[in-house]
Scaffold this motif. Structure first.
Motif, PDB file in Angstrom:
ATOM      1  N   LEU A  35       0.818  -1.207   0.000  1.00 58.96           N
ATOM      2  CA  LEU A  35       0.000   0.000   0.000  1.00 58.96           C
ATOM      3  C   LEU A  35       0.852   1.257   0.000  1.00 58.96           C
ATOM      4  O   LEU A  35       0.454   2.297  -0.544  1.00 58.96           O
ATOM      5  CB  LEU A  35      -0.914  -0.017   1.233  1.00 58.96           C
ATOM      6  N   SER A  36       2.048   1.176   0.574  1.00 60.80           N
ATOM      7  CA  SER A  36       2.922   2.356   0.638  1.00 60.80           C
ATOM      8  C   SER A  36       3.342   2.838  -0.741  1.00 60.80           C
ATOM      9  O   SER A  36       3.783   3.980  -0.890  1.00 60.80           O
ATOM     10  CB  SER A  36       4.158   2.036   1.488  1.00 60.80           C
ATOM     11  N   ALA A  77      -4.836  -7.132  11.906  1.00 60.73           N
ATOM     12  CA  ALA A  77      -4.565  -6.671  10.542  1.00 60.73           C
ATOM     13  C   ALA A  77      -4.677  -5.159  10.405  1.00 60.73           C
ATOM     14  O   ALA A  77      -3.869  -4.535   9.702  1.00 60.73           O
ATOM     15  CB  ALA A  77      -5.512  -7.366   9.572  1.00 60.73           C
ATOM     16  N   ALA A  78      -5.677  -4.562  11.061  1.00 61.79           N
ATOM     17  CA  ALA A  78      -5.907  -3.122  10.887  1.00 61.79           C
ATOM     18  C   ALA A  78      -4.684  -2.294  11.296  1.00 61.79           C
ATOM     19  O   ALA A  78      -4.179  -1.490  10.509  1.00 61.79           O
ATOM     20  CB  ALA A  78      -7.146  -2.697  11.657  1.00 61.79           C
ATOM     21  N   PRO A  79      -4.156  -2.462  12.530  1.00 64.19           N
ATOM     22  CA  PRO A  79      -2.972  -1.664  12.872  1.00 64.19           C
ATOM     23  C   PRO A  79      -1.735  -2.096  12.093  1.00 64.19           C
ATOM     24  O   PRO A  79      -0.897  -1.259  11.753  1.00 64.19           O
ATOM     25  CB  PRO A  79      -2.800  -1.914  14.369  1.00 64.19           C
ATOM     26  N   ALA A  80      -1.610  -3.410  11.816  1.00 63.02           N
ATOM     27  CA  ALA A  80      -0.421  -3.879  11.110  1.00 63.02           C
ATOM     28  C   ALA A  80      -0.333  -3.294   9.714  1.00 63.02           C
ATOM     29  O   ALA A  80       0.766  -3.060   9.189  1.00 63.02           O
ATOM     30  CB  ALA A  80      -0.431  -5.408  11.037  1.00 63.02           C
ATOM     31  N   LEU A  81      -1.478  -3.047   9.093  1.00 61.10           N
ATOM     32  CA  LEU A  81      -1.486  -2.442   7.763  1.00 61.10           C
ATOM     33  C   LEU A  81      -0.800  -1.077   7.790  1.00 61.10           C
ATOM     34  O   LEU A  81      -0.001  -0.730   6.903  1.00 61.10           O
ATOM     35  CB  LEU A  81      -2.927  -2.305   7.277  1.00 61.10           C
ATOM     36  N   LEU A  82      -1.094  -0.314   8.851  1.00 61.76           N
ATOM     37  CA  LEU A  82      -0.450   1.002   8.997  1.00 61.76           C
ATOM     38  C   LEU A  82       1.022   0.864   9.366  1.00 61.76           C
ATOM     39  O   LEU A  82       1.887   1.549   8.801  1.00 61.76           O
ATOM     40  CB  LEU A  82      -1.180   1.810  10.078  1.00 61.76           C
ATOM     41  N   LEU A  83       1.302  -0.013  10.335  1.00 61.26           N
ATOM     42  CA  LEU A  83       2.686  -0.159  10.786  1.00 61.26           C
ATOM     43  C   LEU A  83       3.580  -0.629   9.643  1.00 61.26           C
ATOM     44  O   LEU A  83       4.754  -0.256   9.572  1.00 61.26           O
ATOM     45  CB  LEU A  83       2.764  -1.167  11.938  1.00 61.26           C
ATOM     46  N   GLY A  84       3.033  -1.458   8.756  1.00 62.24           N
ATOM     47  CA  GLY A  84       3.836  -1.974   7.652  1.00 62.24           C
ATOM     48  C   GLY A  84       4.203  -0.938   6.618  1.00 62.24           C
ATOM     49  O   GLY A  84       5.096  -1.175   5.792  1.00 62.24           O
ATOM     50  N   MET A  85       3.548   0.211   6.629  1.00 62.62           N
ATOM     51  CA  MET A  85       3.849   1.251   5.648  1.00 62.62           C
ATOM     52  C   MET A  85       5.108   2.028   6.001  1.00 62.62           C
ATOM     53  O   MET A  85       5.821   2.507   5.109  1.00 62.62           O
ATOM     54  CB  MET A  85       2.672   2.216   5.535  1.00 62.62           C
ATOM     55  N   PHE A 113       8.127   1.312   7.392  1.00 64.71           N
ATOM     56  CA  PHE A 113       9.478   0.831   7.090  1.00 64.71           C
ATOM     57  C   PHE A 113       9.836   1.011   5.608  1.00 64.71           C
ATOM     58  O   PHE A 113      10.876   1.589   5.288  1.00 64.71           O
ATOM     59  CB  PHE A 113       9.608  -0.631   7.509  1.00 64.71           C
ATOM     60  N   PRO A 114       9.000   0.551   4.650  1.00 66.90           N
ATOM     61  CA  PRO A 114       9.370   0.771   3.247  1.00 66.90           C
ATOM     62  C   PRO A 114       9.377   2.245   2.855  1.00 66.90           C
ATOM     63  O   PRO A 114      10.180   2.661   2.014  1.00 66.90           O
ATOM     64  CB  PRO A 114       8.307  -0.018   2.466  1.00 66.90           C
ATOM     65  N   LEU A 115       8.477   3.046   3.462  1.00 68.20           N
ATOM     66  CA  LEU A 115       8.524   4.484   3.178  1.00 68.20           C
ATOM     67  C   LEU A 115       9.849   5.074   3.640  1.00 68.20           C
ATOM     68  O   LEU A 115      10.448   5.920   2.959  1.00 68.20           O
ATOM     69  CB  LEU A 115       7.364   5.191   3.867  1.00 68.20           C
ATOM     70  N   GLY A 116      10.308   4.625   4.807  1.00 67.74           N
ATOM     71  CA  GLY A 116      11.591   5.115   5.301  1.00 67.74           C
ATOM     72  C   GLY A 116      12.750   4.710   4.397  1.00 67.74           C
ATOM     73  O   GLY A 116      13.640   5.523   4.107  1.00 67.74           O
ATOM     74  N   LEU A 117      12.746   3.465   3.942  1.00 70.56           N
ATOM     75  CA  LEU A 117      13.810   3.022   3.040  1.00 70.56           C
ATOM     76  C   LEU A 117      13.754   3.759   1.707  1.00 70.56           C
ATOM     77  O   LEU A 117      14.797   4.100   1.124  1.00 70.56           O
ATOM     78  CB  LEU A 117      13.718   1.514   2.803  1.00 70.56           C
TER      79      LEU A 117
END
Length: 821
Positions: A684-685, A737-745, A747-751
């Motif tokens: 999603l990111s 799933a709901a919070p993990a969806l946000l948390l997963g964004m 790290f890749p945005l930072g990279l």
């Protein structure tokens, strides 16, 4: 991207996501395998320590890549399959090396200083597969950062699948073979990601490497590792009896189930010294090396039951119970006791499906078909789930598990979540009693007294909360206790004890040589007629707790015996940090750890984990410097992400132990849903530009969600814990799933942001994320012991706020142009 790396020519780019997913399957599954091994060989599953092993491996890998990024990138097409081959071989060999070189025993940790070295060695050996896997995955992220979102998704999808697959494998494959089996996944990934052959020599080297890895895996199958339990575990002692032999062994998610038979194995269970019967010879069942229960069975023709001659006979001596609930029924000893005393219906609640299937379906003759008796209903769920599901007040007697162990405990279970012994659980028991119902709990005598006092304090609090305070002494009319040389049985009555019942208790005690400990109208003279105590301070403590003077006991007693709640369900944790010096003076410095070994070991492990993270991750990063290119903001961002994510993960595992009833199920469910949903967040990111504002907003939103969970997660868990297992799975999915969806964004945005500003930060950021994740696993456990789960979730929210602050300045001020993926 560096010119040396040419995707599509050297690394089979279409195969790389598949390879990443395959190695990720094995990485997560291997963590759960190590948990099972530690549960069997040692005294606890050590989930937090196992997760930190993985994080340490990944952190050290990120550090190594920070220092030698160019060298690894130049050799990426060859390095990737080589690292995957090493990962497979090390998974197959780790357990053998750890048990052969570092034969660590938790119980000896504070007797033998060498055990500290062995603990560190064991930790590092088991971290090795995660180190090589971390090198491979982080190298992929660096060299293919333009599609990091899809690769991160493959990484997390594979991890989630691994968490599900290992539950199936635990049923089907013996524990000794799971390491080699999981080693096949990285080897398959290496074959898939292999580069096109350059020269005949290169092809030969690749074949040799593959052959060596396969040979290590095959040796693991042909010569499986011997997973011997600690010499101080119950099963080790049982196998030392004359002519002892193992008559059954099976593995599964609940652990290793074993049955030991010996002609010298007799059951005494705290029998009265007045009883002249010869204790019967019976087989004993063990789970992960710990005693699970004696296979006593049920003889309907017998006039007496063995437990009649113990303090456990007290509730049946007071009142006849037609409807009985036995929590954590295990092998059914309390069930057979209830039937022998005339119960017409017995609900046996036991969540260990492996043991239930063995005693009900495979070998019912071992317990005389007890679980097939039409009067017995076997419920395969946790006690909390059953108590929440049964709404009506119907039971004449509720029997809880026996607490403690003969001779006292070493406190190895102080980190065990006991949701069946919290204030909320005891309140549910009270509500499920019929008007004349009893709850009975037996405690092995321990010195200094802890479990008994906490049990009484919990019941006194429940009685006060339920309004049993019509008079000064009213609650005392609902509680009674009897003491033998070995055990204390406490009964709590829904209705006040009558004079006739009080007389029955005294008669029961006199007949068997027991002493009343707590009783309306008790006198000092009758408290120690048969079993004299050298230190009678126990009586004063019991009286104070039963009378409701909990604050005075809390101020004066060296140990914390206050009731525990669902927010801190550690019933066997009693040590106070403030009174440790005084405890050491009274009991001796070398004795203190064995009053509560689990808690002390958690502290030792925390020190070890933090030291390892500093030594292997943080210290080497000093070579790359801290001032150049705004590394401080990178540190702030990824330290917050690593800490916040792991705090959230550890608390979810601890909450789902209540929800799903078993640590392995809880760990697998959290890892599966959390990681797959985080992977979806990574995909999603791609829809968002990695600008400072966007990242700060996402980080702040993550913090807000975690703050809501700190307040609302436990109420949701409690209100749905009674639902059927299949119905709870969608709840788990929605909760995670709901919070993990946000948390997963994040790290890749930072990279992606670092890829625009300075790609040299990427391995450094991965190392920082892993280093803080390593420490956070142990810190979350320590914080939850002292401050509760809500505090851990609040700190997770604060960590994401820190990450949001750092992301606002990550790599300098980022513009608004999209990052090319």
């Amino acid at each position: 991207m560096d010119a040396q790396y040419q995707p599509g020519v050297s690394a089979r780019p279409r195969a790389v996501p598949i390879a990443v997913a395959l190695v990720s399957v094995s990485v997560i599954a291997f963590q759960i395998v190590i948990m099972q091994m530690l549960s069997l060989m040692q005294w606890h599953h050590f989930a937090y320590m196992v997760i930190s092993m993985a994080m340490l491996g990944f952190g050290a890998a990120g550090t190594l890549l920070s220092l030698f990024r160019d060298a690894f990138e130049r050799r990426y097409p060859v390095a990737l399959p080589a690292l995957l081959l090493f990962t497979g071989a090390s998974m197959a060999a780790a357990a053998r090396i750890a048990t052969g070189i570092a034969d660590f025993d938790t119980f000896l940790l504070f007797f033998d200083p060498a055990q500290i070295v062995l603990l560190v060695l064991s930790y590092l050996i088991f971290s090795l597969p995660f180190f090589s896997a971390g090198l491979a995955i982080t190298l992929v992220f660096i060299c293919e950062v333009r599609r990091v979102d899809r690769l991160y998704f493959a990484n997390l999808l594979g991890s989630g699948l691994g968490a599900v697959a290992i539950i199936v494998l635990l049923f089907a494959v013996p524990l000794e073979y799971l390491g080699p089996l999981l080693g096949l996944f990285p080897i398959a990934a290496a074959v898939i990601a292999r580069p096109p052959p350059a020269t005949r020599m290169a092809s030969g080297v690749a074949v040799l490497g593959l052959a060596a890895a396969v040979l290590v895996v095959l040796s693991g199958f042909l010569f499986p590792v011997s997973l011997s339990t600690s010499q101080y575990k119950d099963t080790s002692a049982a196998l030392q009896l004359p002519d002892a032999r193992l008559v059954h062994r099976s593995d599964g998610p609940h652990g290793r189930v074993e049955v030991v038979r010996s002609p010298a194995q007799r059951i005494a269970v705290g029998l009265s010294l007045q009883d002249r019967r010869e204790p019967p010879v019976r087989d004993v069942m063990f789970v992960n090396g710990d005693s699970y229960g004696t296979l006593l069975g049920y003889d309907p023709a017998a006039d007496e039951h063995l437990l009649d001659a113990t303090t456990q006979g007290l509730p049946h001596a007071l009142r006849k119970a037609d409807r009985v609930l036995v929590m954590n029924a295990a092998t059914g000893i309390a069930v057979s006791h209830a039937l022998a005393r005339g119960a017409r219906r017995v609900a046996a609640v036991e969540s260990n499906r492996q043991a239930n299937a063995l005693l009900r379906d495979d070998h019912p003759e071992w317990i005389d078909g007890l679980f097939l008796d039409p009067r017995v209903e076997l419920h395969e769920e946790s006690p909390r789930a059953y108590l929440s599901r049964v709404r009506q007040a119907e039971y004449d007697l509720i029997v809880t598990p026996v607490l403690g162990a003969f001779g006292g405990e070493t406190g190895v279970g102080s980190l065990e979540e006991r949701y069946d012994l919290t204030l909320e659980a005891f309140g549910l028991m009270w509500d499920r009693l019929a008007p004349g119902g009893l709850v009975a709990t037996t405690v092995w005598v321990d010195s200094p007294a802890r479990s008994l006092l906490r049990l009484l304090a919990t019941w006194r609090t429940v009685l006060d909360d339920r309004g049993v305070d019509d008079g000064v002494d009213e609650p005392l009319r609902h509680i009674a206790a009897v003491r033998s040389w070995a055990t204390v049985t406490v009964v709590v009555s829904r209705s006040p004890l009558t004079p006739g019942e009080i007389a029955s208790l005294r008669g029961f005690s006199d007949e068997l040589g027991f002493d009343p400990l707590l009783l309306p109208g008790i006198t000092e003279a009758e408290r120690a007629r048969y079993n004299v105590l050298a230190d009678t301070s126990l009586f004063d403590l019991v009286d104070a707790v039963a009378a409701g003077d909990l604050e005075a006991v809390d101020r004066s007693y060296l140990f914390d015996v206050r009731p525990v709640s669902d927010d801190r369900p550690y019933f066997s944790r009693f040590l106070r940090l403030a009174t440790l010096p005084e405890v050491a003076d009274v009991y001796g410095t070398t004795t203190v750890p064995y009053l509560e070994l689990g808690t002390v070991l958690a502290g030792v492990t925390l020190v070890q984990i933090v030291a390892a993270a500093i030594l292997l991750v943080v210290a080497p990063l000093s070579r790359v410097g801290w001032k150049a290119s705004r590394r401080g903001w990178t540190l702030l961002t990824f330290a917050g992400l690593g800490t916040g994510f792991m705090f959230f993960e550890i608390v979810l595992i601890q909450h789902l132990v209540l929800y799903l009833g078993q640590p392995v199920y809880a760990t697998a469910a959290v890892l599966a849903v959390l990681l797959v949903a985080s992977g979806a967040g990574s995909l999603l990111s791609r829809r968002y530009t990695a600008t400072a504002g966007a990242m700060s907003r996402v980080g702040a939103l993550c913090a807000m969600v975690l703050a809501v969970y700190a307040v609302g997660l436990m109420p949701v868990v409690r209100s749905t814990v009674a639902w059927p297992f299949a119905a709870k799975l969608p709840i788990v999915l929605a909760l995670l799933a709901a919070p993990a969806l946000l948390l997963g964004m994040m790290f890749p945005l930072g990279l992606a942001a670092l890829a625009r500003s300075d790609r040299s930060h990427i391995p450094w950021a991965c190392a920082i994320d892993s280093a803080f994740s390593v420490s956070a696993t142990a810190i979350a456990t320590i914080v939850s012991i002292g401050g509760g789960y809500r505090l851990v979730l609040a700190l997770a929210a604060a960590a994401y706020l820190v990450a949001a602050l750092g992301a606002g300045r990550l790599g300098g001020r980022l513009g608004g142009r999209p990052v090319t993926r």
